[in-house]
Design an enzyme around this catalytic site. Structure first.
Site, PDB file in Angstrom:
ATOM      1  N   TYR A  52      43.554  64.247  37.057  1.00  0.00           N
ATOM      2  CA  TYR A  52      43.397  65.050  38.264  1.00  0.00           C
ATOM      3  C   TYR A  52      43.180  66.511  37.882  1.00  0.00           C
ATOM      4  O   TYR A  52      44.128  67.264  37.656  1.00  0.00           O
ATOM      5  CB  TYR A  52      44.616  64.923  39.178  1.00  0.00           C
ATOM      6  CG  TYR A  52      44.969  63.490  39.558  1.00  0.00           C
ATOM      7  CD1 TYR A  52      44.049  62.455  39.434  1.00  0.00           C
ATOM      8  CD2 TYR A  52      46.237  63.172  40.034  1.00  0.00           C
ATOM      9  CE1 TYR A  52      44.378  61.151  39.767  1.00  0.00           C
ATOM     10  CE2 TYR A  52      46.574  61.871  40.373  1.00  0.00           C
ATOM     11  CZ  TYR A  52      45.637  60.860  40.233  1.00  0.00           C
ATOM     12  OH  TYR A  52      45.976  59.564  40.566  1.00  0.00           O
ATOM     13  N   PRO A 199      47.230  53.939  49.902  1.00  0.00           N
ATOM     14  CA  PRO A 199      48.044  53.062  50.752  1.00  0.00           C
ATOM     15  C   PRO A 199      47.584  52.998  52.195  1.00  0.00           C
ATOM     16  O   PRO A 199      47.997  52.105  52.936  1.00  0.00           O
ATOM     17  CB  PRO A 199      49.439  53.689  50.655  1.00  0.00           C
ATOM     18  CG  PRO A 199      49.168  55.143  50.410  1.00  0.00           C
ATOM     19  CD  PRO A 199      47.953  55.170  49.533  1.00  0.00           C
TER      20      PRO A 199
END
Length: 273
Positions: A52, A199
């Site tokens: 990231y 999710p």
């Protein structure tokens, strides 16, 4: 609450830092504010990775949160490197690369030990025993507390557990994306933390309508319903939804308090069919 590795206690709804902008300016200031607000609201599990921003996300979290609140777990991932490919990254879990990424993470996060380190991807070009052996060595040296895996199959998880103690698995999983159901089942049987990434997946129109109907019945949002379903689905699931907006963060964390009645659960479970 859940104890990762049997002893590292965290709240079950965490925060994924991947979406936080790291460039200098107003966007970075907003990212710092989101990370700090997450901890203010009781988040004790924050997920980042070398990939990231190639370390920039780790540096951002340290700037926002160091010195870390007692009980706060910032977990990171290694095993991916920059590439000139269209994807911009490649598998690279050679032992020297893993060690280098861990050393960089320790400096960026300003810690002497990473309590939970996850292998971002198993490198198909490197022997699994060499990859996990390198992480185990770092664990023996006290630089890593617990070791986790990401995007693995049931077979890979079984093979890894013959080499190391696996504390966590981070696979893609959501109400509408249950490809890794067998992996979740294996984690549940072994008491391994399962951290679903993405999710709250985008849904097909019919499924979206069903989730929206349950949300309307509960005066909640579809995202909250999706997260509440995950929390109910298994006690080993620790969702890590990510966002760059405080309002969205607060909305996600409110899912902790959303109760799904059996009728709602039945309706949502049918979506997988």
């Amino acid at each position: 609450m859940f104890r990762i590795g049997g002893d590292l206690e965290v709240g079950r709804l965490g925060f994924g830092a991947m979406r936080l902008p790291t460039e200098q300016g107003p966007a970075r200031e907003a990212s710092l504010a989101v990370a700090r607000r997450a901890v203010e609201l009781g988040v004790t599990l924050i997920d980042t990775a070398h990939m990231y921003g190639w370390g920039a996300n780790e540096e951002l979290l340290a700037e926002a949160l160091y010195p870390y609140a007692k009980g706060l777990l910032v977990t990171t991932k290694v095993g991916v490197a920059r590439s000139d490919s269209s994807a911009g990254w490649k598998h690279d879990a050679r032992p020297d690369v893993l060690r280098g990424q861990v050393e960089h993470a320790l400096r960026r996060l300003r810690v002497e030990r990473i309590e939970l380190l996850q292998l971002h991807r198993i490198d198909p070009e490197v022997d699994l025993a060499d990859q996990l052996g390198a992480l185990r060595e770092l664990q023996t040296e006290g630089k890593v507390g617990r070791i986790g895996l990401s995007e693995v199959t049931v077979t890979e998880l079984k093979q890894a557990r013959e080499i190391i103690d696996v504390a966590s698995v981070q696979n893609r999983y959501s109400l509408l994306d249950r490809e890794h159901e067998p992996v979740l089942t294996a984690c549940e049987a072994a008491g391994i933390a399962f951290l679903p990434w993405r999710p709250v997946a985008a849904a097909a129109s019919d499924a979206s309508a069903e989730i929206a109907a349950v949300a309307a019945d509960l005066d909640a949002t579809p995202a909250q319903v999706s997260l509440a379903w995950l929390l109910h689905r298994s006690p080993v699931i620790l969702p890590i939804p990510g966002t760059a907006r405080i309002a969205h963060l607060e909305e996600n964390l409110a899912a902790n308090h959303l109760h799904l009645a059996q009728a709602h659960l039945d309706r949502l479970d049918r979506l997988a069919e």
